[in-house]
Design a protein around this motif. Structure first.
Motif, PDB file in Angstrom:
ATOM      1  N   ILE A 179       0.846  -1.198   0.000  1.00  0.00           N
ATOM      2  CA  ILE A 179       0.000   0.000   0.000  1.00  0.00           C
ATOM      3  C   ILE A 179       0.882   1.248   0.000  1.00  0.00           C
ATOM      4  N   LEU A 180       1.958   1.233   0.796  1.00  0.00           N
ATOM      5  CA  LEU A 180       2.878   2.365   0.800  1.00  0.00           C
ATOM      6  C   LEU A 180       3.487   2.584  -0.580  1.00  0.00           C
ATOM      7  N   ASP A 181       3.881   1.493  -1.232  1.00  0.00           N
ATOM      8  CA  ASP A 181       4.469   1.607  -2.574  1.00  0.00           C
ATOM      9  C   ASP A 181       3.479   2.227  -3.551  1.00  0.00           C
ATOM     10  N   SER A 182       2.192   1.909  -3.392  1.00  0.00           N
ATOM     11  CA  SER A 182       1.185   2.453  -4.308  1.00  0.00           C
ATOM     12  C   SER A 182       0.989   3.946  -4.123  1.00  0.00           C
ATOM     13  N   LEU A 183       1.395   4.485  -2.954  1.00  0.00           N
ATOM     14  CA  LEU A 183       1.230   5.917  -2.684  1.00  0.00           C
ATOM     15  C   LEU A 183       2.435   6.734  -3.142  1.00  0.00           C
ATOM     16  N   GLU A 184       3.557   6.052  -3.388  1.00  0.00           N
ATOM     17  CA  GLU A 184       4.747   6.759  -3.827  1.00  0.00           C
ATOM     18  C   GLU A 184       4.547   7.328  -5.232  1.00  0.00           C
ATOM     19  N   GLY A 185       5.070   8.501  -5.442  1.00  0.00           N
ATOM     20  CA  GLY A 185       4.989   9.124  -6.754  1.00  0.00           C
ATOM     21  C   GLY A 185       3.697   9.868  -7.024  1.00  0.00           C
ATOM     22  N   ILE A 186       2.733   9.800  -6.105  1.00  0.00           N
ATOM     23  CA  ILE A 186       1.479  10.534  -6.273  1.00  0.00           C
ATOM     24  C   ILE A 186       1.690  11.987  -5.873  1.00  0.00           C
TER      25      ILE A 186
END
Length: 577
Positions: A88-95
């Motif tokens: 989940i943390l990885d999915s928030l990176e780059g946003i």
């Protein structure tokens, strides 16, 4: 002179000492106030950051991910959820807007609930902010917005693409326009009947009642509309007349508050500007990634947060912008601060999976596979047509022998076995009646479906339902007059009248023009839906665009979310704090 003992010097020194102590005390108080304000601002920003993280998770959440978490046996070993937390943390990176946040995610399971916590671990002055979302499978709750009534954060639930056709009350994918003073509301028919003026769950929990789903798609309230819930738009939102929104407004583009005497009960949040064109009142906060422009008479309850400035008319000395905020909350005035509002993502308008087909493909399949009964056209006389799941009967006419005794064909509906009638055109005028009885009736109309005249019109028994797929246009006049005991959900928990329009031509493909009580759930992703009602329209409307006029009400039954598909297989958001 020789007798003086220096008393004046002592007095002056005492006064100077007292003044110095008072000054130092004032400076110390000011420093403490400054520190408190900084700490409060940091805590508010931390909460906004965690809310933004949760909003991004909500937009990209998947039922399969929640299923995986639920099916993972950890036996009170929280560390076994670390892989999900990292993903989940990885999915928030780059946003955009989230990259600089010192963030963490916590995943928990508590009996039949999954709890997701988003944490800002101290990006600003070590202030920590948390947002907690709770999911439960098969809940009757529709979903929640934030319970943060102060609105200091992006609490709105922008949701994601849904496979349930009637989960949202009013969706105009490319725009919603309303005029004439309509009321949009919700209620739960399982609890009791709708009481005019009484807010339902959408208002109480600040859930979007009116939505758009396409880029640059706007919502315009042109009269004195009352919206008992929130508004969510990928384009602009405009309030005119004396419109009132008993919820929050969230928009990718500018929010125009032009309503004299208008009202927003929760928050107004825009990724562009918020423009007050009249004396609108916002009880919550106003947040903009652009500017906030105030006018005389505009007022805000709990704070203004703007990234590019705040303006008010007249001399700032006599009409300061912060003076438009309620006095107790004027410390919540930040005219040049970082404002993070998650973008509302676009969604397709045709969201339902018809066993692997789109709606247009499914109607084309029916047209190819089903045997037609022919045209059903009633222009003269008193003609009663009764449809049951197994046969059709006709009384009062000798020219409809091809219809009398007709039986449905065996086929599928949403991938399940069903018996389905097919007619070319269905046109019932004069003093005709179409009665649905004995259970669930499924009808496909290859051409147009029109009902008008002065007869009984469409009559659906409380334990029956009608599901109609229409390739052509739909036009319903005042002949629709559904009895008060008939709700959007029948006594068996099914949608009473479901209309799926595949029309893709010019003009409005679905028109309701009735001064009587209407019960209908409309799914028309390729065409405009027009509702001109002087009475009450009970149901759901999803169209390429939606146009509402008249001073009646559109009332959504909160049980409709599970009317198609199996609600027990869906994870629902039941809590957000």
């Amino acid at each position: 002179m020789n007798n003086q003992q220096g008393a004046a010097l002592v007095v002056v020194m005492a006064l100077l000492s007292g003044s110095l102590m008072l000054g130092m005390s004032g400076m110390q108080s000011a420093l403490i106030d400054e520190q408190l304000a900084g700490n409060y601002r940091a805590s508010v920003q931390a909460k906004m950051n965690s809310d933004s993280m949760m909003s991004e998770f909500r937009k990209n959440e998947s039922q399969s991910l929640l299923d995986e978490i639920y099916n993972t046996e950890c036996e009170n070993n929280a560390s076994c959820y670390e892989e999900y937390e990292r993903n989940i943390l990885d999915s928030l990176e780059g946003i955009e807007g989230l990259g600089s946040i010192v963030k963490a995610v916590k995943v928990e399971k508590n009996n039949d609930e999954i709890i997701i916590t988003m944490i800002d671990q101290g990006t600003n002055n070590d202030a920590v902010g948390e947002t907690v979302a709770t999911y439960k499978k098969g809940s009757e709750d529709v979903g929640l917005g934030g319970d943060d009534n102060d609105g200091e954060g992006n609490d709105g639930d922008s949701g994601g693409a849904s496979s349930l056709p009637f989960e949202s009350p009013i969706v105009g994918c490319e725009g919603v326009q309303s005029s004439g003073g309509s009321t949009f509301s919700s209620y739960n028919s399982g609890v009791g009947g709708w009481v005019e003026g009484q807010p339902g769950s959408f208002a109480e929990q600040d859930i979007p009642l009116v939505r758009t789903t396409s880029a640059n798609a706007n919502v315009v309230l042109g009269g004195s509309e009352h919206i008992h819930g929130g508004i969510e738009a990928l384009g602009t939102v405009t309030l005119n007349g004396s419109s009132k929104v008993f919820g929050s407004i969230l928009a990718n583009q500018t929010i125009y508050l032009n309503a004299g005497g208008g009202y927003v009960q929760r928050n107004a949040e825009s990724r562009a500007d918020v423009i007050f064109g009249s004396s609108t009142r916002v009880d919550g906060v106003v947040r903009a990634q652009g500017i906030v422009s105030l006018t005389w008479g505009a007022s805000v309850g709990k704070g203004i947060y703007a990234q590019r400035g705040v303006s008010s008319p007249g001399d700032p000395q006599w009409n300061p912008p912060e003076g438009h905020i309620d006095e107790d909350n004027r410390s919540n005035f930040f005219p040049h601060t970082s404002v993070s509002i998650s973008e509302i993502d676009s969604q397709p308008c045709d969201i339902v999976d018809f066993a692997g087909n789109t709606l247009s493909e499914e109607i084309a399949r029916y047209q190819n596979d089903l045997a037609s009964i022919g045209d059903v056209v009633v222009n003269d006389g008193v003609v009663d047509i009764t449809m049951t799941p197994s046969s059709i009967s006709v009384s009062g006419s000798d020219i409809h022998e091809h219809v009398n005794g007709a039986v449905p064909s065996d086929d599928t509906l949403f991938g399940e076995a069903a018996r389905i009638y097919y007619v070319d055109d269905l046109n019932m005028a004069s003093k005709s009646k179409l009665q649905i009885t004995g259970g669930n009736v499924v009808l496909v109309v290859g051409g147009d479906f029109t009902m008008g005249g002065g007869g009984a019109g469409l009559v659906i028994d409380i334990d029956s339902s009608l599901t109609v797929f229409v390739a052509g246009k739909v036009n319903f006049g005042s002949v629709l007059n559904i009895e008060p005991e008939v709700n959007s959900i029948n006594s068996n928990g099914q949608a009473t009248f479901s209309l799926f329009s595949g029309y893709q031509g010019s003009g409005s493909g679905v028109d309701f023009n009735s001064s009587n009580r209407v019960v209908a759930n409309v799914y028309a992703p390729y065409t405009n839906v027009s509702v001109n009602s002087g009475a009450n329209f009970f149901g759901s409307v999803r169209g390429r665009s939606v146009n509402v006029s008249g001073d009646g009400s559109i009332v959504y039954d909160e049980l409709l979310g599970g009317a198609f598909g199996n609600p027990d297989d869906v994870w629902d958001l039941i809590g957000w704090q």
